[in-house]
Design a protein around this motif. Structure first.
Motif, PDB file in Angstrom:
ATOM      1  N   UNK A   1       6.409  16.689  -2.019  1.00  0.00           N
ATOM      2  CA  UNK A   1       6.014  16.396  -3.406  1.00  0.00           C
ATOM      3  C   UNK A   1       6.811  15.226  -3.957  1.00  0.00           C
ATOM      4  N   UNK A   2       8.098  15.196  -3.645  1.00  0.00           N
ATOM      5  CA  UNK A   2       8.951  14.097  -4.100  1.00  0.00           C
ATOM      6  C   UNK A   2       8.495  12.783  -3.487  1.00  0.00           C
ATOM      7  N   UNK A   3       8.183  12.823  -2.203  1.00  0.00           N
ATOM      8  CA  UNK A   3       7.701  11.625  -1.514  1.00  0.00           C
ATOM      9  C   UNK A   3       6.446  11.083  -2.215  1.00  0.00           C
ATOM     10  N   UNK A   4       5.530  11.971  -2.526  1.00  0.00           N
ATOM     11  CA  UNK A   4       4.289  11.562  -3.173  1.00  0.00           C
ATOM     12  C   UNK A   4       4.563  10.954  -4.549  1.00  0.00           C
ATOM     13  N   UNK A   5       5.467  11.562  -5.292  1.00  0.00           N
ATOM     14  CA  UNK A   5       5.797  11.058  -6.622  1.00  0.00           C
ATOM     15  C   UNK A   5       6.422   9.670  -6.549  1.00  0.00           C
ATOM     16  N   UNK A   6       7.348   9.475  -5.624  1.00  0.00           N
ATOM     17  CA  UNK A   6       8.017   8.186  -5.497  1.00  0.00           C
ATOM     18  C   UNK A   6       7.020   7.093  -5.131  1.00  0.00           C
ATOM     19  N   UNK A   7       6.157   7.397  -4.166  1.00  0.00           N
ATOM     20  CA  UNK A   7       5.173   6.399  -3.725  1.00  0.00           C
ATOM     21  C   UNK A   7       4.228   6.031  -4.850  1.00  0.00           C
ATOM     22  N   UNK A   8       3.703   7.013  -5.545  1.00  0.00           N
ATOM     23  CA  UNK A   8       2.724   6.739  -6.594  1.00  0.00           C
ATOM     24  C   UNK A   8       3.365   6.096  -7.811  1.00  0.00           C
ATOM     25  N   UNK A   9       4.592   6.488  -8.116  1.00  0.00           N
ATOM     26  CA  UNK A   9       5.273   5.924  -9.278  1.00  0.00           C
ATOM     27  C   UNK A   9       5.705   4.479  -9.030  1.00  0.00           C
ATOM     28  N   UNK A  10       5.822   4.090  -7.776  1.00  0.00           N
ATOM     29  CA  UNK A  10       6.241   2.726  -7.436  1.00  0.00           C
ATOM     30  C   UNK A  10       5.167   1.684  -7.755  1.00  0.00           C
ATOM     31  N   UNK A  11       3.922   2.111  -7.826  1.00  0.00           N
ATOM     32  CA  UNK A  11       2.809   1.198  -8.122  1.00  0.00           C
ATOM     33  C   UNK A  11       2.816  -0.031  -7.208  1.00  0.00           C
ATOM     34  N   UNK A  12       3.091   0.202  -5.949  1.00  0.00           N
ATOM     35  CA  UNK A  12       3.040  -0.887  -4.975  1.00  0.00           C
ATOM     36  C   UNK A  12       4.257  -1.777  -4.948  1.00  0.00           C
TER      37      UNK A  12
ATOM     38  N   UNK B   1      10.492   2.014  -5.019  1.00  0.00           N
ATOM     39  CA  UNK B   1      10.572   2.935  -3.884  1.00  0.00           C
ATOM     40  C   UNK B   1      12.021   3.075  -3.439  1.00  0.00           C
ATOM     41  N   UNK B   2      12.702   1.928  -3.289  1.00  0.00           N
ATOM     42  CA  UNK B   2      14.121   1.941  -2.908  1.00  0.00           C
ATOM     43  C   UNK B   2      14.965   2.611  -3.992  1.00  0.00           C
ATOM     44  N   UNK B   3      14.742   2.210  -5.250  1.00  0.00           N
ATOM     45  CA  UNK B   3      15.576   2.696  -6.349  1.00  0.00           C
ATOM     46  C   UNK B   3      15.454   4.210  -6.525  1.00  0.00           C
ATOM     47  N   UNK B   4      14.236   4.712  -6.563  1.00  0.00           N
ATOM     48  CA  UNK B   4      14.020   6.146  -6.742  1.00  0.00           C
ATOM     49  C   UNK B   4      14.542   6.943  -5.546  1.00  0.00           C
ATOM     50  N   UNK B   5      14.356   6.402  -4.347  1.00  0.00           N
ATOM     51  CA  UNK B   5      14.825   7.101  -3.151  1.00  0.00           C
ATOM     52  C   UNK B   5      16.349   7.155  -3.106  1.00  0.00           C
ATOM     53  N   UNK B   6      16.979   6.038  -3.420  1.00  0.00           N
ATOM     54  CA  UNK B   6      18.451   5.995  -3.390  1.00  0.00           C
ATOM     55  C   UNK B   6      19.045   6.943  -4.421  1.00  0.00           C
TER      56      UNK B   6
ATOM     57  N   UNK C   1       0.848  -1.192   0.000  1.00  0.00           N
ATOM     58  CA  UNK C   1       0.000   0.000   0.000  1.00  0.00           C
ATOM     59  C   UNK C   1       0.888   1.248   0.000  1.00  0.00           C
ATOM     60  N   UNK C   2       0.287   2.370  -0.341  1.00  0.00           N
ATOM     61  CA  UNK C   2       1.037   3.622  -0.317  1.00  0.00           C
ATOM     62  C   UNK C   2       1.576   3.921   1.083  1.00  0.00           C
ATOM     63  N   UNK C   3       0.799   3.558   2.097  1.00  0.00           N
ATOM     64  CA  UNK C   3       1.248   3.775   3.476  1.00  0.00           C
ATOM     65  C   UNK C   3       2.500   2.938   3.777  1.00  0.00           C
ATOM     66  N   UNK C   4       2.509   1.700   3.325  1.00  0.00           N
ATOM     67  CA  UNK C   4       3.674   0.832   3.554  1.00  0.00           C
ATOM     68  C   UNK C   4       4.899   1.343   2.808  1.00  0.00           C
ATOM     69  N   UNK C   5       4.684   1.841   1.592  1.00  0.00           N
ATOM     70  CA  UNK C   5       5.809   2.390   0.829  1.00  0.00           C
ATOM     71  C   UNK C   5       6.344   3.646   1.508  1.00  0.00           C
ATOM     72  N   UNK C   6       5.451   4.435   2.074  1.00  0.00           N
ATOM     73  CA  UNK C   6       5.869   5.644   2.795  1.00  0.00           C
ATOM     74  C   UNK C   6       6.710   5.289   4.017  1.00  0.00           C
ATOM     75  N   UNK C   7       6.376   4.173   4.654  1.00  0.00           N
ATOM     76  CA  UNK C   7       7.143   3.732   5.820  1.00  0.00           C
ATOM     77  C   UNK C   7       8.570   3.371   5.422  1.00  0.00           C
TER      78      UNK C   7
END
Length: 301
Positions: A129-140, A145-150, A107-113
């Motif tokens: 805004x970046x956080x929101x983009x990463x979470x939504x672009x990850x599609x679960x 999530x890891x790749x974009x954040x790193x 879920x988006x909440x789990x990805x945010x964690x």
């Protein structure tokens, strides 16, 4: 490869490499594991990255061998796939020895964690805004999530900043596209065109942004509606049907799977990781603006 094996209250260490010859066979693995004094669990992470069919067949043979001889060992194959069919070859012969454990998309909440934990450990902050983009672009998929954040974090560090900003996210998008890997190869096979046309890219992007069910399936009509939004003009199913038919062919790398019957077909990405990559690549190429991605894809968040 070494491992620690508990035996009552003591602990022993074995180097498994010393128990098998250089050219390992399933029998060699069985004999090696039979010498381990306690139950063992061996984890193969990112197993989906193995492309060699012979290697997958050897794994199936090894599982069958261990099962037939009742070796007290469990092999845990972890990978991104729709089913065990996509992970291991000739699995039908070892069905009785396999247990599938489907893992739903996060879920988006789990990805945010995941992001919260990473920011805490690195003592960095991330623009909302970046956080929101990463979470939504990850599609679960936590992989993205890891790749974009790193990659975003590395860009911020390069700027000597402890805050990850939108410019770092944009840099991450470009960096991911520059990296050569299997997912990129799958994408290029699907969208290549002798006429340097973006038609296949746009159709696949429409597929990636189309609303889908819990199993990742979408319909041709949903893709046509998404394409209409992307192009700003009407688009019927007949306009994209030829491309959808090609996407399920070997020529286009079987980038999509199709199930159902005529007029009730449903499609999904064969490799789930290709879906977010398609959007990432389209952003990098400026085929779509970030704002339109969020507008078109809001039905999937």
């Amino acid at each position: 490869m070494s491992g620690h094996f508990g035996k009552q209250e003591s602990e022993i260490e074995k180097n498994l490499d010393e128990l098998v010859p250089k050219n390992v066979t399933p029998d060699d693995v069985r004999r090696a594991l039979s010498t381990v004094p306690t139950r063992s669990v061996i984890v193969f992470d990112e197993f989906n990255r193995i492309q060699d069919k012979h290697c997958k067949t050897l794994m199936a043979d090894t599982i069958k061998n261990l099962s037939d001889h009742d070796i007290d060992a469990t092999l845990l194959l972890v990978g991104v796939a729709q089913s065990v069919d996509d992970l291991i070859a000739e699995h039908q012969s070892i069905d009785r020895a396999l247990v599938q454990v489907p893992m739903p998309r996060m879920t988006n909440e789990e990805l945010s964690q995941i992001l919260d934990k990473g920011m805490a450990e690195t003592h960095m902050t991330m623009n909302a805004t970046v956080r929101d983009k990463i979470v939504r672009l990850s599609h679960g998929l936590p992989h993205y999530t890891h790749l974009l954040a790193v990659e975003s974090g590395l860009s911020a560090v390069e700027r000597k900043s402890t805050e990850i900003a939108e410019e770092d996210f944009n840099t991450a998008i470009d960096q991911i596209v520059k990296t050569k890997h299997t997912i990129a190869k799958n994408y290029y096979t699907a969208v290549s065109s002798a006429h340097r046309s973006n038609t296949y890219k746009m159709t696949l992007l429409a597929c990636a942004l189309s609303p889908n069910d819990e199993h990742g399936f979408f319909t041709a009509s949903e893709s046509a509606r998404t394409m209409a939004i992307l192009q700003g003009e009407d688009c019927s199913v007949s306009n994209i049907q030829r491309h959808l038919n090609e996407f399920i062919s070997n020529r286009r790398g079987l980038v999509l799977q199709r199930q159902g019957s005529l007029r009730r077909y449903r499609y999904r990405f064969t490799n789930p990781l290709v879906q977010p990559y398609t959007i990432i690549h389209s952003l990098s190429e400026k085929l779509i603006t970030p704002s339109k991605v969020w507008v078109v894809g809001k039905g999937q968040s």
